[in-house]
Design an enzyme around this catalytic site. Structure first.
Site, short mmCIF file in Angstrom:
data_model
loop_
_atom_site.label_atom_id
_atom_site.label_comp_id
_atom_site.label_asym_id
_atom_site.label_seq_id
_atom_site.Cartn_x
_atom_site.Cartn_y
_atom_site.Cartn_z
CB CYS A 79 -1.09 -0.08 1.10
SG CYS A 79 -2.16 1.01 0.93
CG HIS A 184 -4.37 -3.02 2.54
ND1 HIS A 184 -3.65 -2.69 3.57
CD2 HIS A 184 -4.91 -1.83 2.01
CE1 HIS A 184 -3.30 -1.38 3.75
NE2 HIS A 184 -4.25 -0.90 2.75
CD GLU A 186 -2.41 -5.99 4.98
OE1 GLU A 186 -1.86 -6.34 3.90
OE2 GLU A 186 -2.72 -4.74 5.30
#
Lengths: 206, 258
Positions: A79, A184, A186
């Site tokens: 990001c 993102h 994750e």
């Protein structure tokens, strides 16, 4: 050892938990000696590029990160960590950034049907093969939250692209041992976890 | 292409997921962490956890629950109900939530929106809004903002409040229709569209989802970016894959379930 760079601008918990889910312990640190000694580095980030760079500079991390990338060990930006590896960002005025990849960032223009921030799941089209993409179908969806997008000056540094607000933008940047994702990873479900797992197995070559 | 999001809402009371109709008559449905993890595996795009009694009981959000969710769910989730200040927001975000949702607190103290946006970024701050149809004067949109779980009318126009919240830094607005909540007869399309057209940030429609067709309507006519569902999945009437498949068939761009 995997080190998550802590510069008070990222949700490190989520990244650490995602790495744990794919079987890898990691250490959160802002200590230059710990960062330099890492086998691989994850450089997350949320918020604004300007304040993120301020913090990087305050902690004296800019030369540490540059030296790490020069060693050839794997580096993953996430990001805002994908934006401030470029030369500059238009966020918070024209902010000088790390310059690990030539280029800068631009902001999306809101229009009918395209709100800003670009928030949600969007497809990612792989532009060239890369060890990070192993086992992930082309045009899989990943989760984005951002208003600025990376604009590398050399298209050879673009590994994957997405479309939003009439712009085809770089979703994943890569140059040798350095890779950076605008989404993102994750928070991107099974595909995101697979990409992180691939990163943990990557030797930094491509 | 950016997909439309299907978000499952888990109202949590005394550590259990609960569901009521028009904010009353709640029944317990299960463990929030397990239910959240199952919806994640089923392909939900995002989750919302509301601690529905935290505000009324003046106690903080259950951080242990947030941490437990973050260990099992690798998609964005937001947490609301019981956020009292900036420190609560920080704790929830550090525990692994992607966003915090403020509702009554923001009406009483709008500055919390700008403080949160400055500290953590706008994308973290969701304004939750409970609104109800009203003919009362001084409400140009015809919808009034309520607080305290739909119990207290504030005399504030819903569209005005949405605009103001965005100008203060809200990164997303979740519009919950008190009239439609729990009825399973469809979202309040007019309210959703009024707000979606009024602000530049994404809008989540909430309240009234009973069938996949209701989601199609709220994405098309309501111009929502995301739709909240609860009853229709909690009771097993529809599965996430069946909802996604119905949306895709109707031509709505959705994230395929891996």
């Amino acid at each position: 050892m995997i080190v998550l760079v802590d510069y008070k601008a990222g949700n490190l918990t989520s990244v650490q938990l995602a790495l744990a889910e794919v079987g890898h312990e990691s250490v959160i640190s802002s200590d230059p000696s710990v960062i330099s000694a890492a086998d691989r580095l994850v450089f997350p980030g949320v918020g604004a590029a300007g304040s993120a760079m301020e913090e990087v500079n305050r902690l004296g991390l800019a030369p540490v990160l540059k030296d790490f990338v020069a060693t050839g060990k794997p580096f993953l930006g996430i990001c805002v960590g994908c934006q401030i590896i470029l030369d500059w960002s238009l966020e918070d005025g024209r902010t000088a950034c790390l310059g690990l990849i030539p280029g800068g960032t631009e902001i999306f223009t809101p229009g009918p049907g395209s709100k800003v921030p670009h928030m949600g799941w969007n497809h990612v089209g792989f532009y060239r093969p890369h060890p990070l993409f192993e086992g992930i179908p082309d045009r899989s969806h990943f989760y984005y939250v951002h208003s600025y997008y990376p604009t590398p000056s050399d298209h050879a540094d673009v590994l994957a692209e997405s479309d939003y607000a009439g712009v085809r933008f770089a979703a994943i940047l890569g140059r040798k041992n350095l890779a950076a994702v605008q989404f993102h990873v994750e928070k991107s479900g099974a595909h995101g976890l697979r990409l992180l797992k691939n990163f943990c197995a990557w030797d930094g070559g491509c | 292409m950016l997909t439309k999001r299907v978000i499952v809402c888990l109202d949590v009371r005394n550590g259990k997921v609960t569901k009521g109709v028009k904010f009353a008559g709640n029944v317990d449905l299960g463990d929030p962490v397990e239910m959240g993890a199952q919806y994640y595996r089923d392909g939900v795009d995002e989750l919302v956890f509301y601690d529905i009694m935290a505000s009324a009981e003046k106690r903080p959000i259950d951080i242990a629950m947030v941490r437990a969710v973050a260990r099992k769910v690798f998609i964005p989730f937001s947490v609301g109900g019981g956020i009292r200040n900036l420190e609560d927001m920080r704790e929830v975000l550090l525990a692994g939530a992607e966003k915090v949702s403020v509702n009554s607190l923001a009406v009483q103290n709008p500055d919390i929106i700008s403080q949160g946006a400055r500290a953590f970024g706008k994308q973290c701050i969701v304004l939750g809004m409970d609104a109800k149809r009203s003919d009362a004067p001084g409400l140009p949109s015809g919808y009034e903002v309520y607080v305290q779980g739909g119990r207290k009318a504030m005399g504030i126009d819903a569209v005005d409040w949405a605009r103001r919240a965005v100008s203060l830094g809200a990164g997303e607005i979740c519009v919950n229709s008190i009239d439609a909540d729990g009825t399973k007869s469809g979202y309040e399309l007019k309210l959703t569209r009024l707000i979606a057209d009024a602000v530049e940030v994404p809008v989540i429609a909430s309240g009234g989802a009973g069938t996949p067709a209701h989601l199609v309507d709220v994405f098309r006519e309501g111009r929502a970016d995301a739709g909240l569902v609860a009853s229709m999945v909690h009771y097993g009437t529809y599965s996430l894959p069946s909802i996604k498949s119905a949306l895709a068939t109707a031509g709505i761009p959705v994230r395929s379930v891996p």
